[in-house]
Design a protein around this motif. Structure first.
Motif, PDB file in Angstrom:
ATOM      1  N   GLY A 199      12.976   7.606   4.362  1.00  0.00           N
ATOM      2  CA  GLY A 199      14.150   7.721   5.222  1.00  0.00           C
ATOM      3  C   GLY A 199      13.890   8.408   6.542  1.00  0.00           C
ATOM      4  N   GLY A 200      12.654   8.875   6.768  1.00  0.00           N
ATOM      5  CA  GLY A 200      12.318   9.502   8.038  1.00  0.00           C
ATOM      6  C   GLY A 200      13.102  10.766   8.320  1.00  0.00           C
ATOM      7  N   ARG A 201      13.357  11.572   7.274  1.00  0.00           N
ATOM      8  CA  ARG A 201      14.169  12.781   7.439  1.00  0.00           C
ATOM      9  C   ARG A 201      13.426  14.073   7.088  1.00  0.00           C
ATOM     10  NH1 ARG A 201      17.735   8.755   6.210  1.00  0.00           N
ATOM     11  NH2 ARG A 201      19.616   8.704   7.512  1.00  0.00           N
ATOM     12  N   HIS A 202      12.481  14.006   6.196  1.00  0.00           N
ATOM     13  CA  HIS A 202      11.765  15.208   5.769  1.00  0.00           C
ATOM     14  C   HIS A 202      10.584  15.434   6.710  1.00  0.00           C
ATOM     15  CE1 HIS A 202      13.411  14.204   1.506  1.00  0.00           C
ATOM     16  NE2 HIS A 202      14.320  14.778   2.276  1.00  0.00           N
ATOM     17  N   VAL A 203      10.704  16.424   7.564  1.00  0.00           N
ATOM     18  CA  VAL A 203       9.711  16.647   8.614  1.00  0.00           C
ATOM     19  C   VAL A 203       8.461  17.294   8.020  1.00  0.00           C
ATOM     20  CG1 VAL A 203       9.236  17.798  10.802  1.00  0.00           C
ATOM     21  CG2 VAL A 203      11.515  16.848  10.358  1.00  0.00           C
ATOM     22  N   ALA A 204       7.324  16.609   8.198  1.00  0.00           N
ATOM     23  CA  ALA A 204       6.041  17.181   7.778  1.00  0.00           C
ATOM     24  C   ALA A 204       5.405  17.953   8.924  1.00  0.00           C
ATOM     25  CB  ALA A 204       5.111  16.066   7.288  1.00  0.00           C
ATOM     26  N   LYS A 205       5.368  17.337  10.097  1.00  0.00           N
ATOM     27  CA  LYS A 205       4.914  17.999  11.319  1.00  0.00           C
ATOM     28  C   LYS A 205       6.012  17.818  12.357  1.00  0.00           C
ATOM     29  CE  LYS A 205      -0.052  17.182  10.657  1.00  0.00           C
ATOM     30  NZ  LYS A 205      -1.270  16.527  11.226  1.00  0.00           N
ATOM     31  N   GLY A 206       6.486  18.917  12.917  1.00  0.00           N
ATOM     32  CA  GLY A 206       7.548  18.859  13.908  1.00  0.00           C
ATOM     33  C   GLY A 206       7.081  19.350  15.262  1.00  0.00           C
ATOM     34  N   LEU A 207       6.890  18.433  16.197  1.00  0.00           N
ATOM     35  CA  LEU A 207       6.385  18.763  17.531  1.00  0.00           C
ATOM     36  C   LEU A 207       5.128  19.627  17.426  1.00  0.00           C
ATOM     37  CD1 LEU A 207       9.749  19.515  19.392  1.00  0.00           C
ATOM     38  CD2 LEU A 207       8.294  17.500  19.685  1.00  0.00           C
ATOM     39  N   ALA A 208       4.288  19.286  16.464  1.00  0.00           N
ATOM     40  CA  ALA A 208       3.075  20.069  16.206  1.00  0.00           C
ATOM     41  C   ALA A 208       2.025  19.792  17.278  1.00  0.00           C
ATOM     42  CB  ALA A 208       2.519  19.726  14.829  1.00  0.00           C
ATOM     43  N   LYS A 209       1.489  20.862  17.847  1.00  0.00           N
ATOM     44  CA  LYS A 209       0.481  20.715  18.892  1.00  0.00           C
ATOM     45  C   LYS A 209      -0.837  20.256  18.281  1.00  0.00           C
ATOM     46  CE  LYS A 209      -1.124  22.993  23.096  1.00  0.00           C
ATOM     47  NZ  LYS A 209      -1.029  24.215  23.934  1.00  0.00           N
ATOM     48  N   GLN A 210      -1.431  19.232  18.881  1.00  0.00           N
ATOM     49  CA  GLN A 210      -2.676  18.650  18.415  1.00  0.00           C
ATOM     50  C   GLN A 210      -3.810  19.012  19.371  1.00  0.00           C
ATOM     51  OE1 GLN A 210      -2.375  16.686  15.299  1.00  0.00           O
ATOM     52  NE2 GLN A 210      -0.588  17.997  15.598  1.00  0.00           N
ATOM     53  N   PRO A 211      -5.071  18.805  18.962  1.00  0.00           N
ATOM     54  CA  PRO A 211      -6.178  19.050  19.898  1.00  0.00           C
ATOM     55  C   PRO A 211      -6.006  18.219  21.163  1.00  0.00           C
ATOM     56  CG  PRO A 211      -7.004  18.752  17.673  1.00  0.00           C
ATOM     57  CD  PRO A 211      -5.546  18.406  17.627  1.00  0.00           C
ATOM     58  N   PRO A 212      -6.266  18.795  22.331  1.00  0.00           N
ATOM     59  CA  PRO A 212      -6.055  18.060  23.584  1.00  0.00           C
ATOM     60  C   PRO A 212      -7.049  16.915  23.748  1.00  0.00           C
ATOM     61  CG  PRO A 212      -7.122  20.148  24.012  1.00  0.00           C
ATOM     62  CD  PRO A 212      -6.749  20.161  22.563  1.00  0.00           C
ATOM     63  N   LEU A 213      -6.655  15.958  24.585  1.00  0.00           N
ATOM     64  CA  LEU A 213      -7.499  14.822  24.923  1.00  0.00           C
ATOM     65  C   LEU A 213      -7.997  14.995  26.351  1.00  0.00           C
ATOM     66  CD1 LEU A 213      -5.145  11.955  23.657  1.00  0.00           C
ATOM     67  CD2 LEU A 213      -6.815  13.269  22.327  1.00  0.00           C
ATOM     68  N   THR A 214      -9.010  14.227  26.692  1.00  0.00           N
ATOM     69  CA  THR A 214      -9.539  14.236  28.058  1.00  0.00           C
ATOM     70  C   THR A 214      -9.700  12.803  28.534  1.00  0.00           C
ATOM     71  OG1 THR A 214     -10.748  16.285  27.628  1.00  0.00           O
ATOM     72  CG2 THR A 214     -11.409  15.010  29.562  1.00  0.00           C
ATOM     73  N   PHE A 215      -9.283  12.533  29.752  1.00  0.00           N
ATOM     74  CA  PHE A 215      -9.482  11.202  30.324  1.00  0.00           C
ATOM     75  C   PHE A 215     -10.976  10.950  30.532  1.00  0.00           C
ATOM     76  CE2 PHE A 215      -5.002  11.536  31.827  1.00  0.00           C
ATOM     77  CZ  PHE A 215      -4.557  10.329  31.314  1.00  0.00           C
ATOM     78  N   THR A 216     -11.400   9.722  30.280  1.00  0.00           N
ATOM     79  CA  THR A 216     -12.780   9.309  30.505  1.00  0.00           C
ATOM     80  C   THR A 216     -12.779   8.136  31.474  1.00  0.00           C
ATOM     81  OG1 THR A 216     -12.722   7.757  28.652  1.00  0.00           O
ATOM     82  CG2 THR A 216     -13.445  10.009  28.185  1.00  0.00           C
ATOM     83  N   PRO A 217     -13.944   7.771  32.037  1.00  0.00           N
ATOM     84  CA  PRO A 217     -13.977   6.619  32.941  1.00  0.00           C
ATOM     85  C   PRO A 217     -13.473   5.361  32.248  1.00  0.00           C
ATOM     86  CG  PRO A 217     -16.012   7.851  33.093  1.00  0.00           C
ATOM     87  CD  PRO A 217     -15.248   8.437  31.934  1.00  0.00           C
ATOM     88  N   ARG A 218     -13.005   4.436  33.055  1.00  0.00           N
ATOM     89  CA  ARG A 218     -12.461   3.184  32.535  1.00  0.00           C
ATOM     90  C   ARG A 218     -13.440   2.544  31.556  1.00  0.00           C
ATOM     91  NH1 ARG A 218      -8.566  -0.331  33.946  1.00  0.00           N
ATOM     92  NH2 ARG A 218      -8.065   0.833  35.838  1.00  0.00           N
ATOM     93  N   GLY A 219     -12.903   2.113  30.443  1.00  0.00           N
ATOM     94  CA  GLY A 219     -13.714   1.443  29.441  1.00  0.00           C
ATOM     95  C   GLY A 219     -14.275   2.376  28.403  1.00  0.00           C
ATOM     96  N   GLY A 220     -14.160   3.667  28.613  1.00  0.00           N
ATOM     97  CA  GLY A 220     -14.802   4.603  27.713  1.00  0.00           C
ATOM     98  C   GLY A 220     -14.178   4.695  26.344  1.00  0.00           C
ATOM     99  N   THR A 221     -12.931   4.190  26.171  1.00  0.00           N
ATOM    100  CA  THR A 221     -12.281   4.315  24.873  1.00  0.00           C
ATOM    101  C   THR A 221     -11.908   2.961  24.286  1.00  0.00           C
ATOM    102  OG1 THR A 221     -10.104   4.515  25.903  1.00  0.00           O
ATOM    103  CG2 THR A 221     -11.314   6.552  25.498  1.00  0.00           C
ATOM    104  N   ARG A 222     -12.370   1.896  24.891  1.00  0.00           N
ATOM    105  CA  ARG A 222     -11.970   0.571  24.415  1.00  0.00           C
ATOM    106  C   ARG A 222     -12.484   0.327  23.002  1.00  0.00           C
ATOM    107  NH1 ARG A 222      -9.733  -3.710  26.110  1.00  0.00           N
ATOM    108  NH2 ARG A 222      -9.524  -2.887  28.225  1.00  0.00           N
ATOM    109  N   ARG A 223     -11.616  -0.290  22.179  1.00  0.00           N
ATOM    110  CA  ARG A 223     -11.975  -0.651  20.816  1.00  0.00           C
ATOM    111  C   ARG A 223     -11.729  -2.138  20.621  1.00  0.00           C
ATOM    112  NH1 ARG A 223     -11.678   3.287  16.649  1.00  0.00           N
ATOM    113  NH2 ARG A 223     -10.656   1.740  15.354  1.00  0.00           N
ATOM    114  N   ALA A 224     -12.499  -2.730  19.744  1.00  0.00           N
ATOM    115  CA  ALA A 224     -12.380  -4.169  19.526  1.00  0.00           C
ATOM    116  C   ALA A 224     -11.447  -4.516  18.379  1.00  0.00           C
ATOM    117  CB  ALA A 224     -13.768  -4.761  19.247  1.00  0.00           C
ATOM    118  N   ASP A 225     -11.036  -3.518  17.565  1.00  0.00           N
ATOM    119  CA  ASP A 225     -10.229  -3.862  16.387  1.00  0.00           C
ATOM    120  C   ASP A 225      -8.800  -4.198  16.793  1.00  0.00           C
ATOM    121  OD1 ASP A 225      -8.406  -1.458  16.170  1.00  0.00           O
ATOM    122  OD2 ASP A 225     -10.362  -0.459  16.140  1.00  0.00           O
TER     123      ASP A 225
END
Length: 541
Positions: free
Chosen positions: A93-119
């Protein structure tokens, strides 16, 4: 570009040690007294050479590698770090909060193409802050009589508990920064009893409004609204009536009935008195609607209208009354569902005398029936007309509350909505107190009253879904372009300080690899199934 030749010549005669010393005093030699002071400080050949070098320093600045920026040295610029906040739930039902606005490890931008995936699970979202749309004014809920009584009048919460709850709701830094309240003018279905601001015994009338009082609101609604404004000075308030006083209506009751035409002028003055009373208590009201959900509903305070009556009252009575009272409050038409626009708003909006009036503010939409794209259709017809999404309650009838909220948040604002407002800010564990109407509505918080958990406050999933918008997107932000996606719906914003926010929801049953593409840079994130995320970053300076 600064000259390097002069520095190379100077460095052949003066050691780097001397240079560093003179570098500190070089800015002082911009005048003759400064030069004489340097000569006195540095004597002999080294002093003369150092003085010459200082003059070069003043004229052309430091050499590359001595105080110049990374950009001047041609080095790669620091990549903006992306902060991630995640909400997940643990039930169907999407009501029982497991993580609420939980801060995650930060990300960093990489040059174009650096994160492309084929799946096939990869979703690319391009954020383009060069394309801007409507301005955000705030998200929030309503201080119904129910919510105000639970927080302040019921005795359920101590002063300290109420203060902490208000801070978590309205403080932009220590809470989620709610910035839009739509308060009923009088009773709604989520109230302990029926009332207006000029109630009289049956058979009596008060066309001069001599008995008008906001005394009921002074006990809860008004001081709580004032406290919310103190916590978040950017907060805007809207007011909407469910019913005029019974003596103004043709049936003499708060439930249903029509406003008698002979009281149109008095009812316009009723609005003015309400607005002035709130203003006198430090709460200016930015918007009003003529009627919450015209004709709806039986069993609690409500009032029937037709389209011509709404247009006439707005044009000939309410707008002139606001103008004559020198109030800046703006009227929003409709305040009902998308599928009711033609029946209850079009005659008002189509009239240029209303549409162009300085006290007319646009349209208020509810999300219970019809199609959200009606907002875009009307926007294309009247591009200057603002749209506000002013009510869509959470409730136990909704199959998945998190999914419903995230779809609404994204769809409303992608269709020109400048606000996202839920319904009652608080209810108790039974969805009340209420008089008729909704008996299974939910709020951003649940206040326990009259049970073993007396005084406890539960922060529902609606608190966290709202926070994905209001904590990271500030009033005055502009919606910016982002790639539409059916699997990962999203919306992007640029704040007044230049920071950016991307709100996304994984509307599938599998983890999706999300790629954020911004200005030729990319960042990747694995977004869990059914999860909400807000990504924020600063523009590089």
């Amino acid at each position: 570009m600064r000259s390097r030749t002069a520095f190379r010549t100077a460095f052949r005669t003066v050691s780097r040690t001397v240079f560093r010393t003179v570098s500190r005093i070089g800015p002082l030699v911009g005048s003759r007294p400064g030069i004489r002071g340097v000569r006195r400080a540095l004597t002999g050949t080294a002093g003369a050479a150092a003085t010459a070098l200082a003059l070069v320093y003043t004229a052309v600045g430091p050499p590359v590698g001595h105080g110049s920026t990374d950009r001047e040295r041609g080095r790669p610029q620091p990549r903006p770090r992306i902060q991630v906040h995640l909400t997940t739930t643990s039930d169907p039902g999407g009501r029982h909060v497991a993580k609420g606005l939980a801060k995650q490890p930060p990300l960093t931008f990489t040059p174009r193409g650096g994160t492309r995936r084929a799946d096939g699970g990869s979703v690319d979202i391009t954020v383009d802050d060069a394309k801007a749309y409507q301005t955000f004014e705030g998200g929030g809920a309503s201080f119904t009589d129910t919510a105000a009584w639970l927080l302040k009048g019921s005795g359920a919460l101590s002063d300290a508990a109420r203060a902490a709850t208000m801070k978590r709701l309205f403080d932009p830094d220590d809470g989620i920064g709610l910035a839009f309240l739509r308060n009923p003018m009088g009773a709604s279905d989520l109230a302990r009893f029926g009332y207006t601001y000029d109630d009289l015994p049956a058979g009596r009338t008060d066309p001069g409004l001599k008995r008008f009082t906001i005394g009921h609101d002074l006990a809860g609604v008004l001081p709580l609204t004032a406290e919310a404004r103190r916590l978040n000075p950017a907060l805007k308030v809207m007011a909407a009536p469910w019913s005029a006083p019974a003596w103004m209506k043709d049936n003499g009751r708060l439930d249903q009935g029509r406003l008698q035409a002979k009281y149109y002028a008095a009812y316009a003055r009723y609005f003015v008195k309400y607005l002035r009373a709130y203003q006198d208590h430090g709460v200016p009201v930015a918007y009003v609607s003529v009627q919450n959900e015209p004709t709806c509903c039986i069993g609690y305070p409500s009032m029937r209208w037709n389209s011509s009556g709404l247009a006439r009252f707005t044009k000939d009575h309410l707008l002139p009354a606001l103008r004559n009272a020198r109030l800046s409050t703006k009227v929003l038409a409709l305040d009902w569902n998308w599928d009711r626009y033609a029946d209850f708003a079009a005659p008002t909006v189509d009239d240029p005398a209303i549409r162009n009036h300085p006290n007319f503010g646009g349209l208020a939409w509810h999300g219970y029936a019809g199609d959200v794209t009606e907002q875009t259709r009307v926007h294309h017809r009247y591009p200057g007309l603002a749209a506000y999404d002013t009510e869509h309650s959470g409730g136990r009838w909704i199959p998945n509350q998190q999914r419903e909220d995230m779809r609404n948040l994204i769809a409303y604002t992608r269709n020109w909505g400048s606000s996202w407002v839920k319904w009652s800010l608080a209810v108790d564990r039974n969805g009340g107190p209420h008089q008729g109407g909704c008996d299974n509505c939910t709020g951003l918080i649940t206040v326990h009253h009259g049970n073993g958990a007396q005084g406890a406050v539960d922060y529902t999933v609606e608190y966290y879904t709202m926070g994905h918008l209001t904590k990271f997107v500030r009033p005055g932000a502009r919606r910016i372009d982002s790639t539409a996606s059916a699997t990962v719906p999203n919306v992007a914003w640029k704040n007044p300080d230049g920071s950016l926010a991307l709100i996304a929801y994984n509307d599938t049953a599998a983890t999706r690899h999300l790629t954020i593409d911004w200005h030729g840079r990319k960042a990747g994130y694995r977004l869990p199934a059914g999860a909400s995320a807000t990504f924020t970053w600063q523009r590089a300076t």
